[in-house]
Design a protein around this motif. Structure first.
Motif, PDB file in Angstrom:
ATOM      1  N   ARG A 162       0.844  -1.192   0.000  1.00  0.00           N
ATOM      2  CA  ARG A 162       0.000   0.000   0.000  1.00  0.00           C
ATOM      3  C   ARG A 162       0.874   1.235   0.000  1.00  0.00           C
ATOM      4  NH1 ARG A 162      -5.662  -1.300   2.500  1.00  0.00           N
ATOM      5  NH2 ARG A 162      -6.057   0.804   1.877  1.00  0.00           N
ATOM      6  N   SER A 163       0.435   2.244  -0.731  1.00  0.00           N
ATOM      7  CA  SER A 163       1.142   3.517  -0.785  1.00  0.00           C
ATOM      8  C   SER A 163       0.764   4.358   0.425  1.00  0.00           C
ATOM      9  CB  SER A 163       0.754   4.268  -2.061  1.00  0.00           C
ATOM     10  OG  SER A 163       1.092   3.509  -3.190  1.00  0.00           O
ATOM     11  N   ASP A 164       1.400   5.515   0.556  1.00  0.00           N
ATOM     12  CA  ASP A 164       1.102   6.411   1.670  1.00  0.00           C
ATOM     13  C   ASP A 164      -0.350   6.863   1.679  1.00  0.00           C
ATOM     14  OD1 ASP A 164       3.693   6.236   2.547  1.00  0.00           O
ATOM     15  OD2 ASP A 164       4.337   8.085   1.563  1.00  0.00           O
ATOM     16  N   ASN A 165      -0.968   6.954   0.485  1.00  0.00           N
ATOM     17  CA  ASN A 165      -2.362   7.394   0.415  1.00  0.00           C
ATOM     18  C   ASN A 165      -3.339   6.228   0.555  1.00  0.00           C
ATOM     19  OD1 ASN A 165      -2.122   6.134  -2.056  1.00  0.00           O
ATOM     20  ND2 ASN A 165      -2.799   7.884  -3.256  1.00  0.00           N
ATOM     21  N   GLU A 166      -2.843   5.080   1.019  1.00  0.00           N
ATOM     22  CA  GLU A 166      -3.650   3.898   1.316  1.00  0.00           C
ATOM     23  C   GLU A 166      -4.179   3.164   0.087  1.00  0.00           C
ATOM     24  OE1 GLU A 166      -3.999   2.508   4.383  1.00  0.00           O
ATOM     25  OE2 GLU A 166      -2.730   4.070   5.175  1.00  0.00           O
ATOM     26  N   THR A 167      -3.711   3.502  -1.108  1.00  0.00           N
ATOM     27  CA  THR A 167      -4.080   2.737  -2.292  1.00  0.00           C
ATOM     28  C   THR A 167      -3.016   1.674  -2.509  1.00  0.00           C
ATOM     29  OG1 THR A 167      -2.958   4.304  -3.750  1.00  0.00           O
ATOM     30  CG2 THR A 167      -5.324   4.658  -3.365  1.00  0.00           C
ATOM     31  N   PHE A 168      -3.345   0.660  -3.279  1.00  0.00           N
ATOM     32  CA  PHE A 168      -2.411  -0.427  -3.506  1.00  0.00           C
ATOM     33  C   PHE A 168      -1.351  -0.041  -4.529  1.00  0.00           C
ATOM     34  CE2 PHE A 168      -6.060  -2.752  -1.819  1.00  0.00           C
ATOM     35  CZ  PHE A 168      -5.428  -3.523  -0.853  1.00  0.00           C
ATOM     36  N   ARG A 169      -0.163  -0.598  -4.353  1.00  0.00           N
ATOM     37  CA  ARG A 169       0.957  -0.346  -5.262  1.00  0.00           C
ATOM     38  C   ARG A 169       0.884  -1.276  -6.469  1.00  0.00           C
ATOM     39  NH1 ARG A 169       5.976   1.613  -2.038  1.00  0.00           N
ATOM     40  NH2 ARG A 169       4.983   2.220  -0.106  1.00  0.00           N
ATOM     41  N   LEU A 170       1.682  -0.957  -7.479  1.00  0.00           N
ATOM     42  CA  LEU A 170       1.767  -1.810  -8.662  1.00  0.00           C
ATOM     43  C   LEU A 170       2.170  -3.225  -8.258  1.00  0.00           C
ATOM     44  CD1 LEU A 170       3.579   0.568 -11.177  1.00  0.00           C
ATOM     45  CD2 LEU A 170       1.170  -0.100 -11.160  1.00  0.00           C
ATOM     46  N   GLY A 171       1.618  -4.194  -8.919  1.00  0.00           N
ATOM     47  CA  GLY A 171       1.964  -5.576  -8.651  1.00  0.00           C
ATOM     48  C   GLY A 171       0.991  -6.285  -7.729  1.00  0.00           C
ATOM     49  N   TYR A 172       0.103  -5.524  -7.090  1.00  0.00           N
ATOM     50  CA  TYR A 172      -0.799  -6.171  -6.143  1.00  0.00           C
ATOM     51  C   TYR A 172      -1.802  -7.075  -6.846  1.00  0.00           C
ATOM     52  CZ  TYR A 172      -5.096  -3.459  -6.856  1.00  0.00           C
ATOM     53  OH  TYR A 172      -6.242  -2.925  -7.370  1.00  0.00           O
ATOM     54  N   LEU A 173      -2.170  -6.754  -8.088  1.00  0.00           N
ATOM     55  CA  LEU A 173      -3.139  -7.593  -8.810  1.00  0.00           C
ATOM     56  C   LEU A 173      -2.557  -8.974  -9.108  1.00  0.00           C
ATOM     57  CD1 LEU A 173      -4.613  -4.945 -11.253  1.00  0.00           C
ATOM     58  CD2 LEU A 173      -5.767  -5.998  -9.298  1.00  0.00           C
ATOM     59  N   ASN A 174      -1.288  -9.023  -9.487  1.00  0.00           N
ATOM     60  CA  ASN A 174      -0.649 -10.320  -9.728  1.00  0.00           C
ATOM     61  C   ASN A 174      -0.542 -11.118  -8.431  1.00  0.00           C
ATOM     62  OD1 ASN A 174      -0.328  -9.929 -12.492  1.00  0.00           O
ATOM     63  ND2 ASN A 174       1.580  -8.808 -12.187  1.00  0.00           N
ATOM     64  N   GLN A 175      -0.265 -10.427  -7.327  1.00  0.00           N
ATOM     65  CA  GLN A 175      -0.207 -11.088  -6.030  1.00  0.00           C
ATOM     66  C   GLN A 175      -1.580 -11.660  -5.677  1.00  0.00           C
ATOM     67  OE1 GLN A 175       2.331 -11.879  -4.175  1.00  0.00           O
ATOM     68  NE2 GLN A 175       1.157 -12.702  -2.477  1.00  0.00           N
ATOM     69  N   LEU A 176      -2.637 -10.878  -5.910  1.00  0.00           N
ATOM     70  CA  LEU A 176      -3.992 -11.362  -5.634  1.00  0.00           C
ATOM     71  C   LEU A 176      -4.335 -12.571  -6.501  1.00  0.00           C
ATOM     72  CD1 LEU A 176      -6.043  -8.062  -5.215  1.00  0.00           C
ATOM     73  CD2 LEU A 176      -5.639  -9.803  -3.471  1.00  0.00           C
ATOM     74  N   ALA A 177      -3.921 -12.549  -7.768  1.00  0.00           N
ATOM     75  CA  ALA A 177      -4.188 -13.685  -8.661  1.00  0.00           C
ATOM     76  C   ALA A 177      -3.504 -14.942  -8.133  1.00  0.00           C
ATOM     77  CB  ALA A 177      -3.721 -13.362 -10.080  1.00  0.00           C
TER      78      ALA A 177
END
Length: 184
Positions: free
Chosen positions: A34-49
């Protein structure tokens, strides 16, 4: 006309959606994505998959399919959160049915200025509590919103001063050189 490179539409099962919500919560708990603004960083979708493939063997959920579902869930969550917010009247949350309840006229008037809420009246949204944990801090809402006049970030009360032990280098080279040519 649809592109041939697109995946076929995925019909989410209840088990897949529950696995996705559980995986999102695990990502939030684990930290680091997660970024400082509480949104997910790049790569999180592949991790979720990968997490989904582990949790639900045989499920063929791809990162782009997950992205699409997360956008839908997030849009629904924020619409419901807005209707439940302190500045909105005429809406109630039925905790037993996990849905927004309101008079049809009140809801229809709301949808005119909030089209993302269309279809959410009396529609069960069972994962609201879990998604408030996942998405609840990615935008300012309700009582947490501050205007620029409310922000006290420049107030030095409670902070100790410190002495800088170096002199900053303020001898900057010009970024461009003026070239004025004189015509005789």
């Amino acid at each position: 006309m649809a592109s041939s490179s697109r995946l076929p539409k995925h019909n989410w099962t209840k088990e897949e959606e529950e696995g996705l919500i559980e995986s999102l919560m695990e990502l939030v708990n684990a930290g680091g994505l997660r970024s400082d603004n509480e949104t997910f960083r790049l790569g999180y979708l592949n991790q979720l998959a990968r997490m989904m493939a582990f949790k639900i063997p045989g499920s063929n959920v791809h990162a782009s399919t997950i992205d699409s579902r997360i956008k839908l869930l997030k849009r629904m969550f924020h619409s419901i959160a807005d209707m439940r917010g302190p500045t909105c009247s005429g809406f109630r949350w039925n905790d037993e049915q996990k849905c927004i309840v309101a008079e049809k006229e009140v809801f229809d008037n709301w949808v005119k200025s909030h089209p993302a809420a269309k279809g959410l009246l009396n529609k069960s949204f069972p994962h609201y509590d879990e998604l408030s944990y996942v998405f609840g801090k990615d935008r300012a809402t309700g009582g947490r919103v501050e205007s620029s006049a409310d922000v006290r970030s420049n107030d030095s009360a409670g902070y100790e001063s410190f002495a800088a032990d170096f002199a900053p280098n303020t001898d900057f080279q010009p970024m461009y050189r003026s070239r004025i040519e004189h015509v005789a």
